[in-house]
Design a protein around this motif. Sequence first.
Motif: not given
Length: 388
Positions: A135-136, A146-148, A178-180
Amino acid sequence: MTRHILTGSRVFTGERILEGHSVVLDAGHIVAVVPRREAPVGLSTRELPADTLLAPGFIDLQVNGAGGVLFNDSPTVDAALAIASTLRRSGTTSLLPTFITDAPERTRLACDAATRALEQPGSGVLGVHLEGPFISPERPGVHAPHHIRQPGAEDLASLVALGERLARAGGRLLMTLAPERVEDTFLQRLSGSGAVLFAGHTAASYERTQQALAAGVRGFTHLFNAMPPVQGRQPGPVVAGFESDDAWCGVIVDGVHVHPANLRQLLKAKPRGKVFLVTDAMPPVGTKETTFTLYGHTILRRDGRLVTEDGTLAGADIDMASAVRNTVRLLGVPFEEALRMASLYPARLLGLESRLGGLAPGQRANLALLRDDVSVLATWVDGNEQWH
């Protein structure tokens, strides 16, 4: 279980309400819905209260916890079953335990636990919803920054295998990303495995969101929340969700996460059947608890909200019966349509409408017995009856 009859109440088939009809069950499935006078004779009969409605059980595709249990804290079969058991009291007979952004090894435990729970007859578990970790960092909500991370080749291989395994077992992997933060090839490969991909916790542009929809993203997780607001020259993912006739939109109707006026406009913009209810439920739901812990931080239960000490929303304090009531009261949606938003439409999204979301011959006997105020008297999961 022997063949038996439920009768005496009104019956909502998923399409319309019938008076004077009976429902015949056998071996956890619906055999027939017939006028009462045409019901088979000689079968065991359960006489239901006349002032009730027998409806398809609710299907909740975003459930973090309930009954004092948080799936992230306890990524086990027992935790998934305990959450399902608690939410049955509010009419939810099928659900996706939801595991939010966390360490890879804990995510693997959650996926395995949800898969094994799905394989247990009568569990009500349909698979797993992974909300993150791709995700963003700009729109994390309460997720641990910190896990993203972004996915690698090993992530894709394991997720494709998981999507295929769950699909073979009659369940689904729902993944919020998150598509980006991912490539189109990632979306195409993963959606091809049977996984259902949703955009959420995203800062994607309108253009990138459209590309992702073309590459395999099917809809949006709690549309409006954890997304950039609509601006004159930057419509973002929210307007992309409004515009796409094919995209599904999950919404939290608690009067807190999204202003009702925005949801009313969404319902006007979308084709009928493309907006469905989720709860985003957390451990206090179904209890009197006033706090719980997430990522080691205390979350407070205040005035219908679950918030961190700095006021960030941390899931929702709502069950599906309440969501149905709010959809009628706050959004002006007809009662039957609100029921579909909690049952038939989620089943269609997952491609399980031949088995769930309605009362018709051949479908699983997943039912909820409702009062006019949507309080729940009883549920049936694969024909197993439980009074509340």
